[in-house]
Design a protein around this motif. Structure first.
Motif, short mmCIF file in Angstrom:
data_model
loop_
_atom_site.label_atom_id
_atom_site.label_comp_id
_atom_site.label_asym_id
_atom_site.label_seq_id
_atom_site.Cartn_x
_atom_site.Cartn_y
_atom_site.Cartn_z
N LEU A 1 -79.74 -42.20 74.92
CA LEU A 1 -78.54 -42.58 74.17
C LEU A 1 -78.18 -41.52 73.15
CD1 LEU A 1 -76.34 -44.60 73.42
CD2 LEU A 1 -77.99 -45.72 71.90
N TYR A 2 -79.16 -41.04 72.41
CA TYR A 2 -78.91 -40.03 71.37
C TYR A 2 -78.28 -38.78 71.98
CZ TYR A 2 -80.01 -36.43 67.89
OH TYR A 2 -79.94 -35.39 67.00
N CYS A 3 -78.82 -38.32 73.08
CA CYS A 3 -78.30 -37.11 73.71
C CYS A 3 -76.91 -37.33 74.30
CB CYS A 3 -79.26 -36.61 74.77
SG CYS A 3 -80.84 -36.01 74.10
N ALA B 1 -83.74 -44.28 81.45
CA ALA B 1 -82.61 -43.51 80.93
C ALA B 1 -81.28 -44.11 81.41
CB ALA B 1 -82.72 -42.06 81.39
N GLU B 2 -81.23 -44.51 82.67
CA GLU B 2 -79.99 -45.08 83.22
C GLU B 2 -79.62 -46.38 82.52
OE1 GLU B 2 -78.15 -46.71 87.47
OE2 GLU B 2 -80.25 -46.07 87.35
N TYR B 3 -80.58 -47.27 82.37
CA TYR B 3 -80.26 -48.57 81.79
C TYR B 3 -80.16 -48.53 80.27
CZ TYR B 3 -79.82 -50.92 86.13
OH TYR B 3 -79.34 -51.31 87.36
N ALA B 4 -80.71 -47.50 79.65
CA ALA B 4 -80.44 -47.31 78.23
C ALA B 4 -78.95 -47.09 78.01
CB ALA B 4 -81.23 -46.11 77.71
N LEU B 5 -78.32 -46.32 78.89
CA LEU B 5 -76.89 -46.04 78.75
C LEU B 5 -76.04 -47.20 79.25
CD1 LEU B 5 -76.75 -42.28 79.81
CD2 LEU B 5 -77.06 -43.28 77.55
N ILE B 6 -76.46 -47.84 80.33
CA ILE B 6 -75.70 -48.99 80.84
C ILE B 6 -75.66 -50.10 79.79
CG2 ILE B 6 -75.68 -50.85 82.56
CD1 ILE B 6 -76.76 -48.83 84.58
N SER B 7 -76.80 -50.39 79.19
CA SER B 7 -76.84 -51.47 78.20
C SER B 7 -76.11 -51.08 76.91
CB SER B 7 -78.28 -51.88 77.89
OG SER B 7 -79.01 -50.79 77.39
N ALA B 8 -76.05 -49.79 76.61
CA ALA B 8 -75.35 -49.34 75.41
C ALA B 8 -73.84 -49.27 75.60
CB ALA B 8 -75.86 -47.96 75.00
N PHE B 9 -73.41 -48.95 76.81
CA PHE B 9 -71.99 -48.67 77.03
C PHE B 9 -71.27 -49.69 77.91
CE2 PHE B 9 -73.30 -43.95 76.66
CZ PHE B 9 -73.25 -44.02 75.28
N LYS B 10 -72.01 -50.47 78.71
CA LYS B 10 -71.35 -51.28 79.73
C LYS B 10 -71.69 -52.76 79.67
CE LYS B 10 -70.74 -47.46 82.97
NZ LYS B 10 -70.94 -46.97 84.36
N ASP B 11 -72.34 -53.22 78.61
CA ASP B 11 -72.55 -54.66 78.45
C ASP B 11 -71.21 -55.27 78.05
OD1 ASP B 11 -73.18 -57.26 77.57
OD2 ASP B 11 -75.21 -56.64 76.99
N SER B 12 -70.65 -56.09 78.92
CA SER B 12 -69.29 -56.61 78.73
C SER B 12 -69.16 -57.52 77.51
CB SER B 12 -68.83 -57.36 79.98
OG SER B 12 -69.69 -58.46 80.25
N ARG B 13 -70.26 -57.95 76.95
CA ARG B 13 -70.22 -58.81 75.76
C ARG B 13 -69.95 -58.02 74.48
NH1 ARG B 13 -76.09 -61.28 76.56
NH2 ARG B 13 -76.41 -59.04 77.02
N PHE B 14 -70.10 -56.70 74.55
CA PHE B 14 -70.03 -55.88 73.35
C PHE B 14 -69.18 -54.64 73.59
CE2 PHE B 14 -74.23 -57.92 73.58
CZ PHE B 14 -74.22 -58.66 72.40
N SER B 15 -68.70 -54.04 72.50
CA SER B 15 -68.06 -52.74 72.58
C SER B 15 -69.13 -51.67 72.79
CB SER B 15 -67.27 -52.45 71.30
OG SER B 15 -68.14 -52.45 70.18
N THR C 1 -83.41 -30.35 63.79
CA THR C 1 -82.01 -30.53 63.43
C THR C 1 -81.63 -32.00 63.18
OG1 THR C 1 -81.27 -30.78 65.75
CG2 THR C 1 -81.42 -28.55 64.84
N ILE C 2 -82.47 -32.91 63.61
CA ILE C 2 -82.12 -34.33 63.53
C ILE C 2 -82.35 -34.85 62.11
CG2 ILE C 2 -84.42 -35.13 64.23
CD1 ILE C 2 -82.99 -37.39 65.77
#
Length: 243
Positions: free
Chosen positions: A30-32, A85-99, A242-243
């Protein structure tokens, strides 16, 4: 979601099968994705498991429980490195309950990875243990079969009843709850199953017959959670200044 694993698949006895390394890998994905930073290669074995990735927002008020921000997974055993990695992004970006989760939220997030294990067919909709098992239910859409002759609301866990209707439709409704959801909500078994039926999309009345139409598979979950501060320290320990 894909078909559930057969009984005996992904059966483990090790409570430490899910580790912080899995969570850091999810957080890193998600961070990357949000910052265009270079990912840190994972160092855990690339085994296969069904998995869920959950994002929560931590409360700024002491004692307040974190708030769900996204949760999606897959019941198909996936290679962990790509699957997490795939589901980290799916759950962050594509959960229809949330923005979609945005970069400005990162410092408030915590990440939980759940590796699902020990799938078993239950003998009835009550054949599972709260706090130990997650539940995956499937049942024929009650709107598409006639009312049965038995309308008792009394609890009867047995699914082999002569009064059950014949199902004429192949439409099947499904839903799941991870093991920690049910005790967190304070539900008993019937309340949990009925809530799962609502989650699956059934909005009509629920009787004993509709509960007995449920096929339930129980499973267990090995999980681990890290927050943003943990992740930042991990990135620094792995050479990111850098973080």
């Amino acid at each position: 979601m894909s078909l559930l694993p057969e009984a005996g698949e992904t059966t483990v006895e090790d409570d430490n099968i899910c580790t912080q390394a899995h969570c850091f890998h999810a957080f890193d994905a998600l961070y990357c994705a949000l910052t265009d930073s270079a990912p840190i290669p994972p160092d855990f074995p690339d085994e296969k498991f069904p998995l869920f990735v959950t994002w929560n927002t931590k409360s700024s008020r002491p004692g307040r429980a974190p708030r769900l921000r996204g949760c999606i997974g897959n019941f198909e055993p996936l290679p962990l490195r790509d699957g997490i990695a795939e589901y980290a992004l799916i759950s962050a970006f594509k959960d229809s309950r949330f923005s979609r989760i945005e970069e400005k939220e990162l410092s408030f997030l915590e990440c939980c990875v759940s590796l699902l294990t020990n799938f078993e067919d239950a003998s009835s909709y009550l054949d599972w243990t709260i706090g130990t098992h997650g539940i995956y239910i499937s049942f024929p859409d009650p709107a598409l079969y006639p009312t049965s002759r038995s309308s008792s609301s009394a609890s009867s866990p047995f699914s082999s009843s002569s009064f059950l209707p014949r199902f004429t439709s192949r439409r099947t409704l499904t839903a799941t709850y991870l093991p920690d959801v049910i005790p967190a909500q304070g539900w008993d078994k019937i309340e949990a199953v009925e809530s799962a039926m609502r989650k699956a999309g059934w909005a009509g009345p629920i009787s004993e017959d509709t509960r007995r139409s449920v096929r339930l598979r129980r499973y267990q979950s090995a999980k681990c959670t890290v927050d943003w501060d943990d992740f930042v320290q991990w990135r620094r320990d792995n050479g990111d200044e850098t973080i």
